[in-house]
Design a protein around this motif. Structure first.
Motif, PDB file in Angstrom:
ATOM      1  N   ASP A   1      13.644  -4.004  -6.566  1.00 23.60           N
ATOM      2  CA  ASP A   1      12.584  -4.750  -7.246  1.00 23.60           C
ATOM      3  C   ASP A   1      12.077  -5.926  -6.420  1.00 23.60           C
ATOM      4  O   ASP A   1      10.968  -6.407  -6.635  1.00 23.60           O
ATOM      5  CB  ASP A   1      13.075  -5.248  -8.612  1.00 23.60           C
ATOM      6  CG  ASP A   1      14.350  -6.058  -8.505  1.00 23.60           C
ATOM      7  OD1 ASP A   1      15.277  -5.609  -7.791  1.00 23.60           O
ATOM      8  OD2 ASP A   1      14.443  -7.133  -9.131  1.00 23.60           O
ATOM      9  N   TYR A   2      12.879  -6.399  -5.448  1.00 26.16           N
ATOM     10  CA  TYR A   2      12.430  -7.494  -4.595  1.00 26.16           C
ATOM     11  C   TYR A   2      11.306  -7.072  -3.646  1.00 26.16           C
ATOM     12  O   TYR A   2      10.625  -7.948  -3.079  1.00 26.16           O
ATOM     13  CB  TYR A   2      13.590  -8.015  -3.745  1.00 26.16           C
ATOM     14  CG  TYR A   2      14.606  -8.845  -4.496  1.00 26.16           C
ATOM     15  CD1 TYR A   2      14.493  -9.082  -5.864  1.00 26.16           C
ATOM     16  CD2 TYR A   2      15.695  -9.396  -3.831  1.00 26.16           C
ATOM     17  CE1 TYR A   2      15.430  -9.832  -6.543  1.00 26.16           C
ATOM     18  CE2 TYR A   2      16.647 -10.154  -4.503  1.00 26.16           C
ATOM     19  CZ  TYR A   2      16.504 -10.362  -5.862  1.00 26.16           C
ATOM     20  OH  TYR A   2      17.438 -11.111  -6.531  1.00 26.16           O
ATOM     21  N   PHE A   3      11.135  -5.782  -3.467  1.00 23.23           N
ATOM     22  CA  PHE A   3      10.164  -5.271  -2.502  1.00 23.23           C
ATOM     23  C   PHE A   3       8.998  -4.551  -3.173  1.00 23.23           C
ATOM     24  O   PHE A   3       8.246  -3.842  -2.514  1.00 23.23           O
ATOM     25  CB  PHE A   3      10.865  -4.336  -1.504  1.00 23.23           C
ATOM     26  CG  PHE A   3      11.948  -5.012  -0.717  1.00 23.23           C
ATOM     27  CD1 PHE A   3      11.662  -5.640   0.481  1.00 23.23           C
ATOM     28  CD2 PHE A   3      13.245  -5.068  -1.197  1.00 23.23           C
ATOM     29  CE1 PHE A   3      12.655  -6.289   1.202  1.00 23.23           C
ATOM     30  CE2 PHE A   3      14.248  -5.708  -0.489  1.00 23.23           C
ATOM     31  CZ  PHE A   3      13.951  -6.321   0.710  1.00 23.23           C
ATOM     32  N   LEU A   4       8.868  -4.749  -4.478  1.00 19.50           N
ATOM     33  CA  LEU A   4       7.745  -4.180  -5.215  1.00 19.50           C
ATOM     34  C   LEU A   4       6.677  -5.242  -5.414  1.00 19.50           C
ATOM     35  O   LEU A   4       6.983  -6.436  -5.473  1.00 19.50           O
ATOM     36  CB  LEU A   4       8.218  -3.652  -6.574  1.00 19.50           C
ATOM     37  CG  LEU A   4       9.254  -2.534  -6.550  1.00 19.50           C
ATOM     38  CD1 LEU A   4       9.682  -2.174  -7.963  1.00 19.50           C
ATOM     39  CD2 LEU A   4       8.716  -1.311  -5.837  1.00 19.50           C
ATOM     40  N   PRO A   5       5.406  -4.833  -5.526  1.00 21.61           N
ATOM     41  CA  PRO A   5       4.337  -5.813  -5.791  1.00 21.61           C
ATOM     42  C   PRO A   5       4.624  -6.601  -7.061  1.00 21.61           C
ATOM     43  O   PRO A   5       5.076  -6.038  -8.063  1.00 21.61           O
ATOM     44  CB  PRO A   5       3.086  -4.933  -5.952  1.00 21.61           C
ATOM     45  CG  PRO A   5       3.404  -3.693  -5.176  1.00 21.61           C
ATOM     46  CD  PRO A   5       4.874  -3.466  -5.346  1.00 21.61           C
ATOM     47  N   VAL A   6       4.379  -7.898  -7.014  1.00 19.47           N
ATOM     48  CA  VAL A   6       4.636  -8.743  -8.181  1.00 19.47           C
ATOM     49  C   VAL A   6       3.610  -8.471  -9.261  1.00 19.47           C
ATOM     50  O   VAL A   6       2.525  -7.943  -9.011  1.00 19.47           O
ATOM     51  CB  VAL A   6       4.618 -10.236  -7.789  1.00 19.47           C
ATOM     52  CG1 VAL A   6       5.756 -10.549  -6.843  1.00 19.47           C
ATOM     53  CG2 VAL A   6       3.295 -10.611  -7.151  1.00 19.47           C
ATOM     54  N   ASP A   7       3.939  -8.862 -10.503  1.00 19.81           N
ATOM     55  CA  ASP A   7       3.084  -8.548 -11.645  1.00 19.81           C
ATOM     56  C   ASP A   7       1.686  -9.115 -11.492  1.00 19.81           C
ATOM     57  O   ASP A   7       0.698  -8.466 -11.826  1.00 19.81           O
ATOM     58  CB  ASP A   7       3.706  -9.076 -12.939  1.00 19.81           C
ATOM     59  CG  ASP A   7       4.957  -8.309 -13.337  1.00 19.81           C
ATOM     60  OD1 ASP A   7       5.108  -7.174 -12.840  1.00 19.81           O
ATOM     61  OD2 ASP A   7       5.768  -8.842 -14.106  1.00 19.81           O
ATOM     62  N   THR A   8       1.581 -10.352 -10.999  1.00 18.18           N
ATOM     63  CA  THR A   8       0.262 -10.972 -10.838  1.00 18.18           C
ATOM     64  C   THR A   8      -0.602 -10.145  -9.914  1.00 18.18           C
ATOM     65  O   THR A   8      -1.786  -9.912 -10.165  1.00 18.18           O
ATOM     66  CB  THR A   8       0.423 -12.397 -10.269  1.00 18.18           C
ATOM     67  OG1 THR A   8       1.223 -13.161 -11.163  1.00 18.18           O
ATOM     68  CG2 THR A   8      -0.936 -13.054 -10.087  1.00 18.18           C
ATOM     69  N   GLU A   9      -0.012  -9.662  -8.837  1.00 18.94           N
ATOM     70  CA  GLU A   9      -0.760  -8.875  -7.865  1.00 18.94           C
ATOM     71  C   GLU A   9      -1.223  -7.561  -8.495  1.00 18.94           C
ATOM     72  O   GLU A   9      -2.356  -7.129  -8.317  1.00 18.94           O
ATOM     73  CB  GLU A   9       0.154  -8.600  -6.660  1.00 18.94           C
ATOM     74  CG  GLU A   9      -0.529  -7.934  -5.505  1.00 18.94           C
ATOM     75  CD  GLU A   9       0.418  -7.762  -4.326  1.00 18.94           C
ATOM     76  OE1 GLU A   9      -0.065  -7.279  -3.286  1.00 18.94           O
ATOM     77  OE2 GLU A   9       1.609  -8.096  -4.449  1.00 18.94           O
ATOM     78  N   ARG A  10      -0.327  -6.934  -9.283  1.00 17.18           N
ATOM     79  CA  ARG A  10      -0.673  -5.651  -9.882  1.00 17.18           C
ATOM     80  C   ARG A  10      -1.778  -5.815 -10.919  1.00 17.18           C
ATOM     81  O   ARG A  10      -2.708  -5.020 -10.988  1.00 17.18           O
ATOM     82  CB  ARG A  10       0.571  -5.028 -10.523  1.00 17.18           C
ATOM     83  CG  ARG A  10       0.311  -3.647 -11.099  1.00 17.18           C
ATOM     84  CD  ARG A  10       1.566  -3.048 -11.723  1.00 17.18           C
ATOM     85  NE  ARG A  10       2.570  -2.800 -10.724  1.00 17.18           N
ATOM     86  CZ  ARG A  10       3.748  -3.419 -10.672  1.00 17.18           C
ATOM     87  NH1 ARG A  10       4.043  -4.359 -11.552  1.00 17.18           N
ATOM     88  NH2 ARG A  10       4.629  -3.131  -9.746  1.00 17.18           N
ATOM     89  N   ARG A  11      -1.668  -6.871 -11.733  1.00 16.95           N
ATOM     90  CA  ARG A  11      -2.700  -7.074 -12.755  1.00 16.95           C
ATOM     91  C   ARG A  11      -4.054  -7.330 -12.115  1.00 16.95           C
ATOM     92  O   ARG A  11      -5.088  -6.847 -12.577  1.00 16.95           O
ATOM     93  CB  ARG A  11      -2.307  -8.251 -13.653  1.00 16.95           C
ATOM     94  CG  ARG A  11      -1.199  -7.936 -14.640  1.00 16.95           C
ATOM     95  CD  ARG A  11      -1.162  -8.972 -15.745  1.00 16.95           C
ATOM     96  NE  ARG A  11      -0.908 -10.304 -15.224  1.00 16.95           N
ATOM     97  CZ  ARG A  11       0.304 -10.830 -15.114  1.00 16.95           C
ATOM     98  NH1 ARG A  11       1.359 -10.131 -15.466  1.00 16.95           N
ATOM     99  NH2 ARG A  11       0.459 -12.056 -14.657  1.00 16.95           N
ATOM    100  N   THR A  12      -4.076  -8.121 -11.037  1.00 19.81           N
ATOM    101  CA  THR A  12      -5.336  -8.385 -10.345  1.00 19.81           C
ATOM    102  C   THR A  12      -5.936  -7.109  -9.790  1.00 19.81           C
ATOM    103  O   THR A  12      -7.144  -6.874  -9.875  1.00 19.81           O
ATOM    104  CB  THR A  12      -5.101  -9.387  -9.195  1.00 19.81           C
ATOM    105  OG1 THR A  12      -4.532 -10.578  -9.742  1.00 19.81           O
ATOM    106  CG2 THR A  12      -6.403  -9.724  -8.499  1.00 19.81           C
ATOM    107  N   ALA A  13      -5.089  -6.261  -9.214  1.00 23.90           N
ATOM    108  CA  ALA A  13      -5.573  -5.006  -8.636  1.00 23.90           C
ATOM    109  C   ALA A  13      -6.143  -4.093  -9.716  1.00 23.90           C
ATOM    110  O   ALA A  13      -7.187  -3.461  -9.539  1.00 23.90           O
ATOM    111  CB  ALA A  13      -4.433  -4.305  -7.899  1.00 23.90           C
ATOM    112  N   GLU A  14      -5.446  -4.022 -10.852  1.00 27.87           N
ATOM    113  CA  GLU A  14      -5.923  -3.160 -11.937  1.00 27.87           C
ATOM    114  C   GLU A  14      -7.259  -3.656 -12.475  1.00 27.87           C
ATOM    115  O   GLU A  14      -8.171  -2.875 -12.738  1.00 27.87           O
ATOM    116  CB  GLU A  14      -4.866  -3.111 -13.043  1.00 27.87           C
ATOM    117  CG  GLU A  14      -3.599  -2.369 -12.633  1.00 27.87           C
ATOM    118  CD  GLU A  14      -2.512  -2.478 -13.684  1.00 27.87           C
ATOM    119  OE1 GLU A  14      -2.734  -3.212 -14.671  1.00 27.87           O
ATOM    120  OE2 GLU A  14      -1.463  -1.841 -13.519  1.00 27.87           O
TER     121      GLU A  14
END
Length: 378
Positions: free
Chosen positions: A194-207
């Motif tokens: 999980d340390y190497f997965l995109p953070v939630d903020t980044e994912r929400r922005t991308a979506e």
């Protein structure tokens, strides 16, 4: 859930180009190439790079992060190691520093070039590039440790004259490098994935960006995963493309070496050019990931490639030294040690906050430019 029409991840050009590049490699291997042949082989090399990026993304979409970036980093590095060993076996004493030059170039290109470009692209898109500081910090610490153990210590050891390891020291460095690389892979893929997965903020922005653009293929979270059969086909074609990239790079390397010599440039420039060619697929893949607001994926590619470059090259060179003749120069000179130290300090300051702006990206790009300039004009 997306209702986008599924598109095949394999297109005509991605199937054809790796095969054509491999055929070009077969016909050019071991031959003195004319200027026209060099141009044709170079075009095949460029096409193979683009095809490799495409197939790496298909595989990444199937297996997910961080395994996707790991596949490309390891595949490129394994073939890079084969290229270095082959050139050293053919070159004799004049290639004594090729492994050091190529590995250090890979570290500078990944930690400054790929990281800097990815941060610039991410910050231009969202003002601030967001990533996971825990995973990226652990990766940076691993890169710094491997670089110092393998490239800095040989300059100061006294068992052998010159910037060389003794046999025992080289064996220790090889075992330590391989152990650290294995430990990093275990942490990245199992223990703390999980340390190497995109953070939630980044994912929400991308979506949100993808929805606003009406693009359901905007990032990896929305694109329909390829079938297992298509992913396996892309994995095979990825390996073919990477073999073609490195093989064709070797085919044109005599022309590169001659051009470097005719221009009166240092021999280290050959290692820089090799690293630039070999790392093209990862650079393009990282920039494309940053454009999709997946900066963490870009950092996984950058630092993962640096770790693999040292962690796999040093053990391979240590093993190859059994039959390779001539010295093996691994220690860096003063200029390169200063650049490495500055890179580690700046990278730490970039990674610790977990956020970066255009300034941090620009600083890394300038560091890469300084390295390239000093390689040409030491």
């Amino acid at each position: 859930m997306s209702t986008a029409t599924h598109r095949s991840p394999l297109t005509d050009w991605t199937l054809l180009v790796p095969v054509v590049a491999l055929v070009a490699l077969v016909f050019s291997w071991g031959r003195d190439l004319s200027p026209v042949a060099v141009v044709l082989v170079s075009l095949c090399l460029a096409g193979a790079v683009l095809a490799a990026v495409h197939h790496a993304e298909v595989v990444a979409l199937r297996v997910g992060e961080p395994f996707g970036s790991l596949v490309l980093a390891v595949a490129v590095t394994v073939i890079e190691v084969a290229l270095i060993v082959t050139l050293m076996a053919d070159g004799g004493d004049k290639t004594a520093s090729l492994a050091r030059d190529t590995v250090f170039a890979a570290v500078m290109i990944t930690c400054n070039g790929i990281v800097g470009l990815s941060l610039l692209v991410g910050a231009l898109r969202n003002r601030v590039a967001v990533f996971n500081a825990e995973g990226s910090g652990a990766a940076l610490a691993t890169v710094a440790t491997l670089a110092v153990l393998s490239l800095v210590l040989p300059t100061f050891t006294t068992s052998k004259p010159g910037p060389e390891f003794s046999t025992a020291q080289l064996t220790f460095a090889a075992v330590a490098s391989l152990a650290l690389y294995g430990l990093f892979i275990a942490v990245q893929t199992v223990r703390h994935r999980d340390y190497f997965l995109p953070v939630d903020t980044e994912r929400r922005t991308a979506e949100a960006a993808a929805r606003a653009a009406g693009d359901t293929d905007g990032d990896g979270e929305h694109a329909e995963p390829p079938t297992a059969r298509a992913a396996l086909a892309s994995l095979g074609l990825l390996l073919v493309a990477l073999v073609a990239v490195v093989g064709n790079a070797k085919a044109v390397s005599p022309t590169i070496e001659k051009g470097v010599a005719d221009a009166g440039l240092p021999n280290a420039v050959v290692g820089v050019i090799i690293a630039l060619l070999v790392l093209l697929p990862e650079t393009l893949a990282a920039v494309r990931a940053a454009r999709r607001d997946r900066v963490q994926t870009s950092l996984n590619l950058a630092y993962g490639s640096a770790i693999a470059s040292i962690g796999l090259t040093i053990p391979a060179i240590a093993l190859a030294s059994i039959w390779l003749t001539g010295p093996l120069l691994l220690g860096l000179g003063p200029i390169h040690m200063v650049l490495l130290a500055l890179t580690v300090v700046v990278s730490a300051l970039t990674i610790v906050p977990g956020r970066a702006t255009l300034l941090q990206g620009g600083v890394h790009v300038v560091l890469l430019a300084a390295y390239l300039f000093l390689a040409v004009s030491p």
